[in-house]
Enzyme design. Sequence first.
Site, PDB file in Angstrom:
ATOM      1  N   ALA A 166      27.399 -24.340  20.867  1.00  0.00           N
ATOM      2  CA  ALA A 166      26.633 -23.151  20.484  1.00  0.00           C
ATOM      3  C   ALA A 166      25.144 -23.385  20.724  1.00  0.00           C
ATOM      4  O   ALA A 166      24.439 -22.510  21.248  1.00  0.00           O
ATOM      5  CB  ALA A 166      26.892 -22.797  19.026  1.00  0.00           C
ATOM      6  N   ASP A 167      24.660 -24.568  20.364  1.00  0.00           N
ATOM      7  CA  ASP A 167      23.274 -24.929  20.651  1.00  0.00           C
ATOM      8  C   ASP A 167      23.023 -24.975  22.152  1.00  0.00           C
ATOM      9  O   ASP A 167      21.981 -24.501  22.642  1.00  0.00           O
ATOM     10  CB  ASP A 167      22.957 -26.298  20.054  1.00  0.00           C
ATOM     11  CG  ASP A 167      22.765 -26.256  18.549  1.00  0.00           C
ATOM     12  OD1 ASP A 167      21.931 -25.475  18.079  1.00  0.00           O
ATOM     13  OD2 ASP A 167      23.459 -27.015  17.853  1.00  0.00           O
ATOM     14  N   ILE A 168      23.949 -25.574  22.883  1.00  0.00           N
ATOM     15  CA  ILE A 168      23.771 -25.704  24.330  1.00  0.00           C
ATOM     16  C   ILE A 168      23.752 -24.332  24.988  1.00  0.00           C
ATOM     17  O   ILE A 168      22.931 -24.050  25.876  1.00  0.00           O
ATOM     18  CB  ILE A 168      24.879 -26.589  24.924  1.00  0.00           C
ATOM     19  CG1 ILE A 168      24.736 -28.027  24.412  1.00  0.00           C
ATOM     20  CG2 ILE A 168      24.852 -26.555  26.448  1.00  0.00           C
ATOM     21  CD1 ILE A 168      25.924 -28.917  24.708  1.00  0.00           C
ATOM     22  N   GLY A 171      20.471 -22.750  24.232  1.00  0.00           N
ATOM     23  CA  GLY A 171      19.434 -23.421  25.006  1.00  0.00           C
ATOM     24  C   GLY A 171      19.433 -23.022  26.465  1.00  0.00           C
ATOM     25  O   GLY A 171      18.375 -22.834  27.082  1.00  0.00           O
TER      26      GLY A 171
END
Length: 393
Positions: A166-168, A171
């Site tokens: 989810a962060d990736i 980002g």
Amino acid sequence: MRPLDGITVITLEHAIAAPFATRQLADLGARVIKVERPGVGDFARGYDSRVRGLASHFVWTNRSKESLTLDVKHPEAQGILKRLILEQADVVVQNLAPGATARLGLSYESLSAIKPGLIVCDISGYGSDGPYRDKKAYDLLTQSESGFLSVTGTAEHPSKAGPSIADIAAGMYAYSSILAALLQRGRTGRGRHLDISMLESLVEWMSYPLYYTIDDQAPPPRTGASHATIYPYGPSPAGDGKTVMLGLQNEREWAVFCDKVLGQPALATDPRFAGNSQRVASRDEVRRLIVEAFSKLTVGEVVARLDAAQIANAQMRDMRDVWNHPQLAARKRWREIDSPAGRIPALLPPGSWEDEPPRMDAVPALGQHTDAILAALGYTPDRIAGLRAAKAS
């Protein structure tokens, strides 16, 4: 020249999503000034100490940046930060709590009124408005809210993705949106506000499972490392205890697989397996046939048969194997970078150009560049020392 040489990014960031986006901007040549809390810095610095005393997440997402320590709750530090943005920044990136930058007087509205060409990228769990705006959104929680967990794992147990996807995802969308905003600014002279949500980023990645369930149809089942709607497509054990991944996409490949790999050409026309839907319905029997055939072979022998038959396959490697992957070695994808712990390996970013190598500078120590950045703004050594004393008190 690198594509983003001459571009300056000021970032108030922590953890993964924003640092991953800005590290990629640094890869392309941007100057990235990372504003960190005095004493502790980005809390990802303390996640672990696996990279010779440094945190694995931090090393991955923070090379080629300058670390500036400021207590942004202090009025004078706020003035320094605002001056730095208005005098030097092309892009501001932040993933603080919703509303935090507005309270610091650093919202897009207030900054763009003075500097219309500024690009401001806000990254959050759920976006800048809506009923979930103020909910905390860590990666696992977003994997849950996005539906990812509902289709990942086994029938009995949902599983999170190993990396922080989810962060990736957030980002990557921040990174690509900033690049698009820079292109647009080149034509119009105006900046832009970018509102990147982890939830929306990962829901976009849910792709076919969403459309598979359209009009209230049943969702795809969780099938571990196998494919929910294509078979055979997934892991199979070889006789030496190792695992090979294989993937068949069409009936021509199924016929070749039966003949050249399993040595049972008649299976290709067996009514139980005569189409993908039939194979999915009979996956237990198909798997039994494959396991029986592979049990007499080592993983190397299985791979050799699959390669000879031009059937897509892969070996299931662990992290130790990946460090020594023959394809990465053959393509010379590893470099070494500096860090507070000395030289460490780093993967050459995907898409790198041979004639313009990416910027792969050191991972910064906390506050390493504070004095130089403040001196460039006109602060004397005595005044910098006074600021440090004020922070300490």
